[in-house]
Design a protein around this motif. Structure first.
Motif, PDB file in Angstrom:
ATOM      1  N   SER A 154      68.917  -1.418  32.853  1.00  0.00           N
ATOM      2  CA  SER A 154      68.563  -0.105  32.605  1.00  0.00           C
ATOM      3  C   SER A 154      67.224  -0.133  33.161  1.00  0.00           C
ATOM      4  O   SER A 154      66.469   1.003  32.972  1.00  0.00           O
ATOM      5  CB  SER A 154      68.605   0.080  31.086  1.00  0.00           C
ATOM      6  N   GLY A 155      66.375  -1.213  33.269  1.00  0.00           N
ATOM      7  CA  GLY A 155      65.195  -1.256  33.802  1.00  0.00           C
ATOM      8  C   GLY A 155      64.136  -1.216  32.583  1.00  0.00           C
ATOM      9  O   GLY A 155      62.897  -1.016  32.628  1.00  0.00           O
ATOM     10  N   PHE A 156      64.565  -1.364  31.301  1.00  0.00           N
ATOM     11  CA  PHE A 156      63.877  -1.118  30.033  1.00  0.00           C
ATOM     12  C   PHE A 156      62.657  -2.307  30.388  1.00  0.00           C
ATOM     13  O   PHE A 156      61.583  -2.041  29.818  1.00  0.00           O
ATOM     14  CB  PHE A 156      64.679  -1.456  28.854  1.00  0.00           C
ATOM     15  N   THR A 157      62.992  -3.492  30.718  1.00  0.00           N
ATOM     16  CA  THR A 157      62.173  -4.425  30.966  1.00  0.00           C
ATOM     17  C   THR A 157      62.544  -5.551  31.808  1.00  0.00           C
ATOM     18  O   THR A 157      63.715  -5.434  32.529  1.00  0.00           O
ATOM     19  CB  THR A 157      61.856  -5.403  29.411  1.00  0.00           C
ATOM     20  N   LYS A 158      61.409  -6.230  32.497  1.00  0.00           N
ATOM     21  CA  LYS A 158      61.832  -6.983  33.444  1.00  0.00           C
ATOM     22  C   LYS A 158      62.756  -8.423  32.841  1.00  0.00           C
ATOM     23  O   LYS A 158      62.182  -8.805  31.773  1.00  0.00           O
ATOM     24  CB  LYS A 158      60.625  -7.686  34.382  1.00  0.00           C
TER      25      LYS A 158
END
Ligand SMILES: NC(=O)C1=CN([C@@H]2O[C@H](COP(=O)(O)OP(=O)(O)OC[C@H]3O[C@@H](n4cnc5c(N)ncnc54)[C@H](OP(=O)(O)O)[C@@H]3O)[C@@H](O)[C@H]2O)C=CC1
Ligand SMILES: O=C(O)[C@@H]1CCC=N1
Length: 266
Positions: free
Chosen positions: A24-28
Motif C-alpha cells: 500500500s506504500g504506507f511505509t518503506k
C-alpha cells in the motif's frame, strides 16, 4: 522521521500485515522488522527489503510501534522476556492476539504503556480486512497512526474493549462462515449443472457483489432482497425453504456458540 514498526510473530497474520503495509506504500520496507523463530519462511519479505530476524529484543529496540502477532499461549513468555527492552515513552504496543486483554498485558508490563488491540481477519492478506480496534492510554497522534496503518489493510472501526470478543466472532470467524456459505452454493451449483470452477466463480463473485451493494449503498439486506424476489418467483421459494430448514437460526446459533467458546475458554 518515519515510525519504525516491529512485527513479533511473522506467521499468517504478521506476514500479511507486513506485505500489506509495503504494497500500500504506507511505509518503506526498511522501516519494518519482522520476527519468528524459523525465519526461512520470511525470505520473500526479506527479498523486498524488510528486516528479518529471530531476535525479538533487537526488533523491539529498532521499533516505535510493536505489533504482537503470536499465538495467545506464547505472548506471556515473550512479553516477560521483552520487558527490560520495552520503554513506555518510546514504544506503542498493538496486539492482534485473540482473547488477550489490555489488563493481561498491563499485568506483565505495568500501567504506563500505550496499548491497542486490533482484530483483523485473513482478508488482510489482500488488504480487504475489517479490523476492529480498541485503544488504551493513547493520544491523538498514536490513534491516527494505528487507524491509518490498518486502513491500508482494509476498513477499520474503533470499538470498546468489551466488544473485542464479539468482534473476533463477527469479523475474524466471519471469514470462515462466509466461506462455508459460498462452498454450499458451489455444491448446489454443481448439482444443478455447473462444473466446479464455474460454480466457484459465480458463487464468490455473487457474494462479493452482494457485499459491495450493502457497503456502497448503505441499504439493509432485506431492501436488497426485496429487489430480487419476484412475486411467486424462484428466489422467494428457495429463500423460504432455507428458512424452514433453519438457515438464519443456524447462523445466529453458530455466531453465539463461537462467542461462548471465546468467553469461556480465554
Ligand atoms: N487467523 C486469523 O483469522 C486471526 C488470528 N488472530 C490472532 O493472531 C495471532 C496470530 O495468528 P496467525 O498468524 O494465524 O498464527 P501463526 O501461527 O501463523 O503465526 C504465529 C507466528 O508466531 C511465531 N512465533 C512463535 N513463537 C515466537 C517467538 N518466540 N518469537 C517470535 N515469533 C514467534 C511462529 O513462527 P515460529 O514457530 O517460526 O516462531 C508463527 O509464525 C493469534 O494470536 C490469533 O489469535 C487474530 C485475528 C484473526
Ligand atoms: O478460531 C480462532 O480461535 C481464531 C480467532 C479468530 C480467528 N481464528
Amino acid at each position: 522521521m518515519s515510525k519504525k514498526i516491529a512485527i513479533i510473530g511473522g506467521g499468517n497474520l504478521g506476514s500479511a500485515i507486513a506485505e500489506g503495509l509495503i504494497n500500500s506504500g504506507f511505509t518503506k520496507p526498511e522501516n519494518i522488522v519482522i520476527t519468528k523463530r524459523n525465519i526461512v519462511t520470511l525470505q520473500p519479505l526479506e527479498e523486498k527489503g524488510v528486516m528479518v530476524t529471530n531476535d525479538n529484543k533487537k526488533a523491539v529496540e529498532f521499533a516505535d510501534y510493536v505489533i504482537l502477532a503470536v499465538k495467545p499461549f506464547q505472548i506471556k513468555e515473550i512479553l516477560e522476556y521483552l520487558k527490560p527492552s520495552l520503554d513506555p515513552k518510546k514504544h506503542v504496543l498493538v496486539s492482534v492476539i485473540t482473547g488477550i486483554w489490555v489488563k493481561d498485558i498491563k499485568e506483565i508490563l505495568g500501567e504506563e504503556f500505550t496499548l491497542f488491540r486490533a482484530m483483523p481477519n485473513t482478508a488482510i492478506a489482500i488488504q480487504q480486512s475489517i479490523t476492529c480496534i480498541c485503544k488504551h492510554n493513547a493520544n491523538e497522534e498514536q490513534i491516527k497512526f494505528v487507524g491509518d496503518l490498518f486502513n491500508q489493510l482494509g476498513k477499520t472501526v474503533f470499538i470498546e474493549e468489551k466488544l473485542m470478543d464479539a468482534a473476533t466472532v463477527l469479523g475474524a470467524c466471519g471469514t470462515a462462515y462466509a466461506m462455508r456459505y459460498i462452498r454450499a452454493n458451489i455444491q448446489g451449483g454443481i448439482e444443478i449443472g455447473f462444473d466446479a470452477a464455474t460454480a466457484s466463480l459465480i458463487a464468490a463473485q455473487t457474494v462479493k457483489g452482494a457485499a459491495e451493494l450493502l457497503l456502497t449503498k448503505h441499504t439493509h439486506p432485506e431492501q436488497e432482497i426485496d429487489k430480487v424476489t419476484t412475486p411467486k418467483g424462484c428466489t422467494i421459494a428457495g429463500l423460504n425453504e432455507m428458512e424452514h430448514q433453519g438457515f438464519s437460526s443456524s447462523l445466529i446459533k453458530g455466531v453465539v456458540t463461537s462467542y461462548k467458546k471465546i468467553v469461556t475458554d480465554m
